[in-house]
Design an enzyme around this catalytic site. Sequence first.
Site, short mmCIF file in Angstrom:
data_model
loop_
_atom_site.label_atom_id
_atom_site.label_comp_id
_atom_site.label_asym_id
_atom_site.label_seq_id
_atom_site.Cartn_x
_atom_site.Cartn_y
_atom_site.Cartn_z
N LYS A 150 4.03 47.12 19.02
CA LYS A 150 5.12 46.70 18.13
C LYS A 150 6.27 46.09 18.95
O LYS A 150 6.59 46.59 20.04
CB LYS A 150 5.60 47.93 17.35
CG LYS A 150 6.63 47.65 16.28
CD LYS A 150 6.88 48.92 15.45
CE LYS A 150 8.01 48.75 14.48
NZ LYS A 150 8.20 49.93 13.61
N SER A 225 8.12 49.22 8.77
CA SER A 225 8.46 48.11 9.63
C SER A 225 7.36 47.72 10.62
O SER A 225 7.46 46.64 11.22
CB SER A 225 9.72 48.44 10.43
OG SER A 225 9.51 49.54 11.29
N SER A 249 7.68 53.87 8.52
CA SER A 249 7.35 52.59 9.16
C SER A 249 5.95 52.50 9.76
O SER A 249 5.48 51.40 10.04
CB SER A 249 8.38 52.27 10.24
OG SER A 249 9.46 51.62 9.64
C1 LIG Z 1 21.69 47.31 -4.86
C2 LIG Z 1 21.08 47.60 -3.52
C3 LIG Z 1 21.09 49.07 -3.27
C4 LIG Z 1 20.63 49.30 -1.86
C5 LIG Z 1 20.66 50.78 -1.61
C6 LIG Z 1 20.22 51.00 -0.24
C7 LIG Z 1 19.89 52.45 -0.11
C8 LIG Z 1 19.26 52.64 1.19
C9 LIG Z 1 18.65 53.97 1.26
C10 LIG Z 1 17.68 54.19 2.03
C11 LIG Z 1 17.01 53.12 2.84
C12 LIG Z 1 16.26 53.73 3.93
C13 LIG Z 1 15.39 52.72 4.57
C14 LIG Z 1 14.73 53.38 5.71
C15 LIG Z 1 13.69 52.50 6.32
C16 LIG Z 1 13.06 53.22 7.45
C17 LIG Z 1 11.97 52.40 8.05
C18 LIG Z 1 11.58 53.03 9.36
O1 LIG Z 1 10.94 54.03 9.43
N1 LIG Z 1 12.07 52.40 10.45
C19 LIG Z 1 12.05 53.00 11.74
C20 LIG Z 1 11.16 52.32 12.71
O2 LIG Z 1 10.66 51.24 12.46
O3 LIG Z 1 10.93 52.89 13.79
#
Ligand SMILES: CCCCCCCC/C=C\CCCCCCCC(=O)NCC(=O)O
Length: 445
Positions: A150, A225, A249
């Site tokens: 990645k 991701s 992800s």
């Molecule tokens: C009107 C729009 C409202 C938007 C509200 C946003 C609320 C966000 C709440 C949670 C979002 C969390 C997203 C988390 C993604 C995690 C992905 C991940 O694991 N990434 C880590 C990696 O790649 O290592």
Amino acid sequence: MTQERLWQVLDPPWGDLHALLALLCSSAAAVGLLRWLGRRQVQQKMDEARRSRHLALERMEKAARRLKQENPGTQSSQILSLTMVELAEKLKEGSLSPESVLYSYMDKALEVNQEVNCVTDFIHGCEDQLQELKKQKEKGLLYGIPISIKDHINCKGHISSGGMVKFLGQVKEVDSIIVQVLKHQGGIPFVKTNIPQTMINYDCSNLIFGQTLNPLNPQKSPGGSSGGEGALIAGGGSILGMGSDVGGSIRLPSSFCGLCGLKPTGNRISKQGVVGALMGMQSVTGVLGPMARDVDSLALCMKALLCQEMFQLDPTVPPIPFNDQQLGPSSCRVLRRDGYFQPSPSMIRAVQLTRQLLQDAGHTLAPFAPPKIDYMVDELFTRGIFSDGAAHLVDCFKGDMVDPNLKSQYNTYRLPALLKRILAIILKPIYPRIARDLGALCGVG
Ligand SMILES: CCCCCCCC/C=C\CCCCCCCC(=O)NCC(=O)O
């Protein structure tokens, strides 16, 4: 009269209103120019990164052609059809050469990339590593296995972009620990794969390298991701990939692309040598983990990673080796629904089928319902990852452009905490879940 008095109070050196207007206009023009220059700089950095990728892929094509010429008669389609465990066995016994396996996967990865845009870089050191392998006294557990990495996991001589302009041009001087251990076990990291901007997203698009598509249906996202990994492995261009996961992800792209993925327990695998947009958070742990076509591949990879080399390179990783015993019949808990997200009919069917298969294989199954799911998602997860009110994440966008897929998320993150709180109160009766999200996005303290 009032104007005159105002001029008296201000005592303007320009003398009249025209001069003031001229100053305002030229300030606005200067601000506009600075912004334009800033955007042009960002654009130039992105163009440069795309040019580098193009050159890297050309280099990969040439290397694959050369390796092919040096290894005539290789049955690439046969190699690509083997499972990872079969491939590892054939490499170990010597009936397949690491060269023939590597170029078969390089060729296929280039083909898949043309269709779904999942590769961001060619790890050209893989050719030297073929030579290094010959010097290794013992064949490691991943001897000769090509591995995709990645984007944000550091590889010596390459950038880790995180999908963000701020990391472009920063060529890494050392391999991350996970890459060092994979190489120690004979694995051959050969490409880097695409991610969404910042990686805090479940799609796979950024303004530098573009959108990755799902090879099973190019109308769909591969998830994120670790979406580049999902797309490349599902398209057949890699047999093992390294992803990362905080809130899905690894698991989401594995699910979207019909693969197996493992989010290991926090700190089971060293995270030294990765870039990211959420550094230092303690309550929700980000981890690195494998993605592949089957569970046996994940088990083999974990067994290879959990070795003395890893424990010595990173003493913060508990020195607990892989436990083969636990692969036998076990007692499993089945989560039919989590009580938060509504599963689709296909997901319900998949869980039922898996449940049946596990039962038939002799595992003992019992239902599982996570306690206090709303509290877990909103207070522990969302407030946990945004404990600073998303300040650091918003900071990552400074000097960058925002991918359209992230716009609404980004705009929400950057609202002042007071406004988030007020909106949460207003929205609570109509959209209680969004209200709770907004509250959690205020962070702690
Ligand atoms: C009107 C729009 C409202 C938007 C509200 C946003 C609320 C966000 C709440 C949670 C979002 C969390 C997203 C988390 C993604 C995690 C992905 C991940 O694991 N990434 C880590 C990696 O790649 O290592």
